[in-house]
Design a protein around this motif. Structure first.
Motif, short mmCIF file in Angstrom:
data_model
loop_
_atom_site.label_atom_id
_atom_site.label_comp_id
_atom_site.label_asym_id
_atom_site.label_seq_id
_atom_site.Cartn_x
_atom_site.Cartn_y
_atom_site.Cartn_z
N ASP A 237 0.85 -1.18 0.00
CA ASP A 237 0.00 0.00 0.00
C ASP A 237 0.90 1.25 0.00
O ASP A 237 2.13 1.13 -0.02
CB ASP A 237 -0.99 -0.01 1.17
CG ASP A 237 -0.32 0.05 2.55
OD1 ASP A 237 0.80 0.60 2.66
OD2 ASP A 237 -0.94 -0.44 3.51
N GLU A 238 0.29 2.43 0.00
CA GLU A 238 1.08 3.67 -0.11
C GLU A 238 2.09 3.82 1.03
O GLU A 238 3.24 4.20 0.80
CB GLU A 238 0.15 4.89 -0.15
CG GLU A 238 -0.54 5.06 -1.48
CD GLU A 238 -1.38 6.33 -1.50
OE1 GLU A 238 -0.90 7.37 -0.99
OE2 GLU A 238 -2.50 6.27 -2.04
N ARG A 239 1.67 3.54 2.24
CA ARG A 239 2.56 3.66 3.40
C ARG A 239 3.71 2.67 3.30
O ARG A 239 4.87 3.02 3.54
CB ARG A 239 1.76 3.43 4.67
CG ARG A 239 2.55 3.60 5.96
CD ARG A 239 1.67 3.31 7.15
NE ARG A 239 0.98 2.04 6.90
CZ ARG A 239 0.94 1.04 7.77
NH1 ARG A 239 1.48 1.15 8.94
NH2 ARG A 239 0.31 -0.09 7.46
N GLU A 240 3.40 1.44 2.95
CA GLU A 240 4.43 0.41 2.81
C GLU A 240 5.39 0.74 1.67
O GLU A 240 6.61 0.57 1.80
CB GLU A 240 3.78 -0.96 2.57
CG GLU A 240 2.99 -1.45 3.77
CD GLU A 240 2.05 -2.60 3.44
OE1 GLU A 240 1.71 -3.36 4.36
OE2 GLU A 240 1.64 -2.73 2.26
N MET A 241 4.86 1.24 0.56
CA MET A 241 5.70 1.61 -0.57
C MET A 241 6.62 2.78 -0.20
O MET A 241 7.79 2.80 -0.57
CB MET A 241 4.85 1.97 -1.79
CG MET A 241 5.66 2.29 -3.03
SD MET A 241 6.72 0.93 -3.61
CE MET A 241 5.52 -0.07 -4.44
N ALA A 242 6.09 3.74 0.54
CA ALA A 242 6.91 4.87 0.97
C ALA A 242 8.05 4.39 1.88
O ALA A 242 9.19 4.85 1.75
CB ALA A 242 6.05 5.91 1.70
N ALA A 243 7.75 3.46 2.77
CA ALA A 243 8.79 2.92 3.66
C ALA A 243 9.84 2.17 2.84
O ALA A 243 11.05 2.35 3.06
CB ALA A 243 8.16 1.98 4.70
#
Length: 154
Positions: free
Chosen positions: A8-14
């Motif tokens: 998801d967006e948060r995981e991809m950002a991390a």
């Protein structure tokens, strides 16, 4: 076949943040050590590990485990350090197949000269950028990842 669990967006950002930061940090450390000491980052870490070992020596297999590198990659780096007079090798008295790498007096000198600049760069690119709380979270998080991956290798 099961559908992959996409990030998801948060995981991809991390993930993207980790990849970019780790590559940029490694590049900066490599550059600093090459310019100041004529060493690769891996060679510097070999000297650090040997300097912290009893009698300044470790079996090559133990050294490879500590550095999380292949034995062939370690052999190449130790050979380069040996040619420069910074590391020596000796056979293991209790195991004919075992070989120890040991830091030489010249290796100690080079390490002592390289360490202050290296630590300053580590501070500049990582430690001093983060708050104490972020450092705790980073250490715990990456420790968890490392522990899990090490356990999976066994």
């Amino acid at each position: 076949m099961d559908e992959p669990r996409w990030l998801d967006e948060r995981e991809m950002a991390a993930w993207r943040g980790f990849v970019a930061a780790s590559n940029l940090i490694e590049r900066r450390l490599e550059q600093q050590l090459k310019e100041s000491a004529g060493l690769s980052h891996t060679q510097y870490e070999i000297l650090v590990q040997l300097s912290a070992a009893p009698d300044g020596a470790l079996r090559m297999t133990d050294l490879a485990d500590r550095l999380v590198t292949s034995k062939s990659g370690l052999t190449y780096q130790v050979t380069q350090l040996e040619k420069s007079g910074l590391v020596g090798r000796r056979s293991c008295p209790s195991d004919v197949r075992g070989v120890f790498a040991e830091i030489t007096d010249q290796g100690w000198r080079v390490l002592r000269e390289a360490a202050p600049g290296h630590v300053a760069t580590v501070r500049e690119v990582l430690i001093d950028v983060l708050t104490p709380e972020q450092l705790v979270v980073l250490a715990e998080s990456l420790g968890t990842v490392s522990d899990r991956l090490r356990a999976a290798e066994k």
